[in-house]
Design a protein around this motif. Structure first.
Motif, short mmCIF file in Angstrom:
data_model
loop_
_atom_site.label_atom_id
_atom_site.label_comp_id
_atom_site.label_asym_id
_atom_site.label_seq_id
_atom_site.Cartn_x
_atom_site.Cartn_y
_atom_site.Cartn_z
N VAL A 263 28.42 10.32 9.49
CA VAL A 263 29.61 9.78 8.83
C VAL A 263 29.77 8.30 9.12
O VAL A 263 30.17 7.51 8.25
CB VAL A 263 30.85 10.58 9.26
CG1 VAL A 263 32.13 9.91 8.73
CG2 VAL A 263 30.77 12.02 8.77
N THR B 37 21.10 2.51 11.72
CA THR B 37 20.36 3.75 11.56
C THR B 37 19.65 4.14 12.85
O THR B 37 19.47 5.33 13.14
CB THR B 37 19.33 3.63 10.43
OG1 THR B 37 18.52 2.45 10.65
CG2 THR B 37 20.02 3.50 9.08
N GLN C 111 25.48 -5.12 3.31
CA GLN C 111 25.75 -4.28 4.48
C GLN C 111 26.12 -5.11 5.72
O GLN C 111 26.86 -4.66 6.57
CB GLN C 111 24.53 -3.39 4.76
CG GLN C 111 24.75 -2.28 5.76
CD GLN C 111 24.44 -2.73 7.18
OE1 GLN C 111 23.76 -3.71 7.41
NE2 GLN C 111 24.96 -1.99 8.15
N TYR D 267 31.52 -0.11 1.28
CA TYR D 267 30.69 0.36 0.17
C TYR D 267 30.59 1.87 0.10
O TYR D 267 30.02 2.41 -0.86
CB TYR D 267 29.28 -0.24 0.28
CG TYR D 267 29.27 -1.74 0.12
CD1 TYR D 267 29.28 -2.31 -1.14
CD2 TYR D 267 29.26 -2.58 1.22
CE1 TYR D 267 29.26 -3.68 -1.31
CE2 TYR D 267 29.25 -3.96 1.08
CZ TYR D 267 29.25 -4.50 -0.19
OH TYR D 267 29.25 -5.87 -0.34
N GLY D 268 31.13 2.58 1.09
CA GLY D 268 31.14 4.03 1.05
C GLY D 268 29.76 4.64 0.96
O GLY D 268 28.80 4.16 1.58
N LEU D 269 29.62 5.68 0.15
CA LEU D 269 28.35 6.40 0.04
C LEU D 269 27.26 5.56 -0.61
O LEU D 269 26.07 5.84 -0.41
CB LEU D 269 28.55 7.69 -0.76
CG LEU D 269 29.43 8.76 -0.11
CD1 LEU D 269 29.59 9.96 -1.05
CD2 LEU D 269 28.83 9.22 1.22
N SER D 270 27.63 4.55 -1.37
CA SER D 270 26.61 3.72 -2.01
C SER D 270 25.79 2.94 -0.99
O SER D 270 24.73 2.39 -1.33
CB SER D 270 27.25 2.76 -3.01
OG SER D 270 28.15 1.87 -2.36
N ILE D 271 26.26 2.90 0.25
CA ILE D 271 25.51 2.20 1.29
C ILE D 271 24.14 2.85 1.51
O ILE D 271 23.19 2.22 1.98
CB ILE D 271 26.30 2.18 2.62
CG1 ILE D 271 25.73 1.14 3.59
CG2 ILE D 271 26.31 3.55 3.28
CD1 ILE D 271 25.97 -0.27 3.18
N PHE D 272 24.01 4.13 1.14
CA PHE D 272 22.73 4.81 1.31
C PHE D 272 21.65 4.22 0.41
O PHE D 272 20.46 4.35 0.71
CB PHE D 272 22.88 6.32 1.07
CG PHE D 272 23.50 7.04 2.23
CD1 PHE D 272 22.83 7.14 3.44
CD2 PHE D 272 24.76 7.61 2.12
CE1 PHE D 272 23.41 7.80 4.51
CE2 PHE D 272 25.35 8.27 3.19
CZ PHE D 272 24.66 8.37 4.39
N THR E 71 31.79 1.97 5.75
CA THR E 71 31.77 0.58 5.31
C THR E 71 32.56 0.49 4.01
O THR E 71 32.86 1.51 3.38
CB THR E 71 30.32 0.10 5.05
OG1 THR E 71 29.87 0.62 3.79
CG2 THR E 71 29.38 0.56 6.15
N TYR F 265 20.20 1.62 2.64
CA TYR F 265 19.34 2.21 3.66
C TYR F 265 18.03 2.71 3.06
O TYR F 265 16.96 2.55 3.66
CB TYR F 265 20.06 3.37 4.36
CG TYR F 265 21.29 2.96 5.13
CD1 TYR F 265 21.31 1.82 5.91
CD2 TYR F 265 22.46 3.72 5.06
CE1 TYR F 265 22.43 1.44 6.61
CE2 TYR F 265 23.60 3.36 5.77
CZ TYR F 265 23.58 2.22 6.54
OH TYR F 265 24.70 1.85 7.23
N THR G 33 28.41 5.68 6.79
CA THR G 33 29.11 5.41 5.52
C THR G 33 30.44 4.71 5.73
O THR G 33 31.14 4.44 4.74
CB THR G 33 29.35 6.73 4.77
OG1 THR G 33 30.31 7.52 5.50
CG2 THR G 33 28.07 7.53 4.63
#
Length: 511
Positions: free
Chosen positions: A241, A201, A89, A248-253, A246, A256, A244
């Motif tokens: 939004v 965050t 990240q 890495y898109g949604l996989s960044i969650f 980055t 987190y 996300t």
């Protein structure tokens, strides 16, 4: 929506002498506040050798990896997490760290780190003045906030977002007083932040909180007008939004979730502990909270609803996690002096103001000269003067000597050394047991490492199975240091009483 107007400049009419007196009265004390900022920068530069630590080496090693190989997706640098998903990240701040090093060495990287930290403090302080904070209130709050900010002086990726945090808070606080379209600049700032550090965050949370506050304050017309929903919804949805935005898109969650929800980091990293583990920071935090309560009682009209709520949220975050104290300190420096309202309304007038400006200017000049001198000394300082705070060349030479002679050897190093060794010797990639990216490891793996270095539990030695090269710290791992130093068949490669490098026998390493 209720708002608090920003203070307006003094009247511009009158004689030239009157205008000069007005300017002095308006800016004299602001100039004086530049002196502690410059002094802070000078002190941080002078003490820069103590600011390079494990996170510094991690940033440089990861930045070099991104530069050479692009964004990572699978872990290849350590043994324990090999093949696991690696969501980097902080890739942009790591790349920037490596770029600064490549251009100007450790000195330039340290200099930029100090500039970023002090610019965030300066922005918070002068934003407070912009919102109407008086000089006395600012002077009272400043040292308390610095006590919370100064421990974050380590050269690391987090420092890159300090000015962004100050900018986001300023935009939100300003909009809560005088709404304008400028508040939407928070969203691109969050996008940049999301590629620099995981504390985005916090920024996204503050923006979303402001959107909800706006919606609450418009609740009477929200049911009759769709336009009343636009502003808060753009901020709430846009902040989510931005998290996300980055590569890495949604996989960044997943990142987190691991860093925020999992208890792994709380067990493994001291700065993820509650603030009560650091008495000085705890005292400063309690003092600021007390001043905030006093301010709410005496002058609750001086701050907005969002500022009060954000103060509570950030204070709670700082209490639960030490590393959040930095953000609470910066926020408090921007808002608490405004709420206190202590100090003369006029603050200075006429000849007294002229003398005050001259004294203030002299202090700023002296402090600025100190900053320039310290910065120049930093840039020409040998890298060894910044690098070897705890690490030693002998440790690197000992490890490199045996690992290059035998490519099959794997290394179990204390966390003080592991990323530094990887940074100094890229050939150790994939041969080091672990590093300080603790989010990559399971709770079981971290427990085994903790048992090894603390020499606790019946199977404490099992984590060292397969590792013939050990690098230990006497201050951090005294029991393991003492045991392995006398292990049967072990050959000591380096030992200065504080740092130990040894080559274990193949038989002992297999047990």
């Amino acid at each position: 929506m209720s708002s608090l107007a920003l203070p307006r400049s003094a009247a511009r009419t009158g004689t030239r002498g009157g205008a000069s007196s007005t300017w002095l009265a308006e800016h004299g004390y602001g100039i004086a506040l530049g002196a502690p900022i410059a002094l802070l920068a000078a002190v941080l530069l002078i003490e820069l050798s103590g600011a390079f630590g494990v996170d510094s080496w991690l940033a440089l090693a990861s930045g070099r990896y991104v530069w050479a190989s692009g964004l990572p997706h699978q872990e290849t640098l350590t043994v324990l997490a090999h093949g696991a998903p690696w969501i980097d990240q902080q890739w942009l701040s790591q790349l920037a760290s490596y770029g600064l090093y490549a251009f100007g060495g450790l000195g330039l990287l340290g200099l930029v780190n100090v500039a970023l930290l002090t610019s965030g403090v300066a922005a918070a302080m002068f934003a407070a003045r912009r919102f109407g904070a008086r000089f006395l209130s600012t002077v009272i709050v400043l040292p308390l906030c610095l006590a919370m900010v100064a421990p974050a002086r380590e050269v690391r990726t987090q420092t890159f977002i300090v000015p962004l945090f100050a900018a986001v808070v300023y935009l939100l606080a300003r909009d809560s007083r005088r709404p304008s379209a400028r508040v939407y600049w928070c969203l691109p700032l969050l996008v940049l932040w999301a590629n620099l550090h995981g504390t985005v965050t916090i920024g996204a949370g503050l923006v979303a909180l402001y959107g909800l506050v706006v919606l609450f304050e418009r609740r009477r017309i929200a049911g009759r007008s769709l336009r009343a929903w636009w502003r808060p919804m753009i901020l709430v949805v846009g902040s989510a939004v931005a998290l996300t935005a980055t590569p890495y898109g949604l996989s960044i969650f997943d990142y987190y979730r691991t860093t925020l929800v999992s208890g792994t980091l709380r067990r493994a990293v001291s700065e993820w502990q509650p603030v009560t583990s650091v008495p000085l920071t705890t005292a400063a935090l309690l003092a600021i909270v007390a001043l905030g309560v006093i301010a709410c009682i005496r002058g609750r009209h001086r701050t907005t609803l969002w500022e009060k709520l954000a103060f509570v949220v950030l204070a709670a975050g700082a209490v639960s996690v030490i590393r959040n104290a930095l953000f609470f300190g910066l926020f408090a420096l921007m808002i608490v002096p405004v709420a206190l309202g202590w100090g003369s309304r006029a603050e200075s007038r006429g000849t007294a103001a002229s003398r005050g400006v001259l004294i203030s200017a002299l202090l700023v000049v002296v402090a600025s000269v100190a900053v320039v001198g310290a910065a120049a000394a930093t840039l020409v300082r040998p890298a060894s003067g910044l690098e070897y705070g705890f690490q030693r060349p002998g440790v690197l030479e000992a490890v490199a000597g045996v690992t290059r002679a035998d490519p099959t050897l794997r290394v179990m190093a204390d966390q003080r050394f592991t990323d530094w060794l990887l940074w100094r010797d890229p050939g150790l990639a994939g041969r080091l047991a672990f590093d300080v990216r603790f989010e990559l490891y399971s709770g079981v793996q971290l427990n085994r490492l903790e048992s090894l270095f603390g020499r606790s539990g019946a199977q404490w030695k099992s984590a060292a199975r397969g590792y013939r090269v050990l690098v230990l710290s006497q201050s951090d791992d005294p029991r393991a240091f003492a045991f392995f130093g006398h292990e049967v068949g072990a050959r000591v490669l380096y030992n200065d009483g504080q740092r130990l490098v040894l080559l274990r026998s193949a038989a002992e390493a297999a047990r």
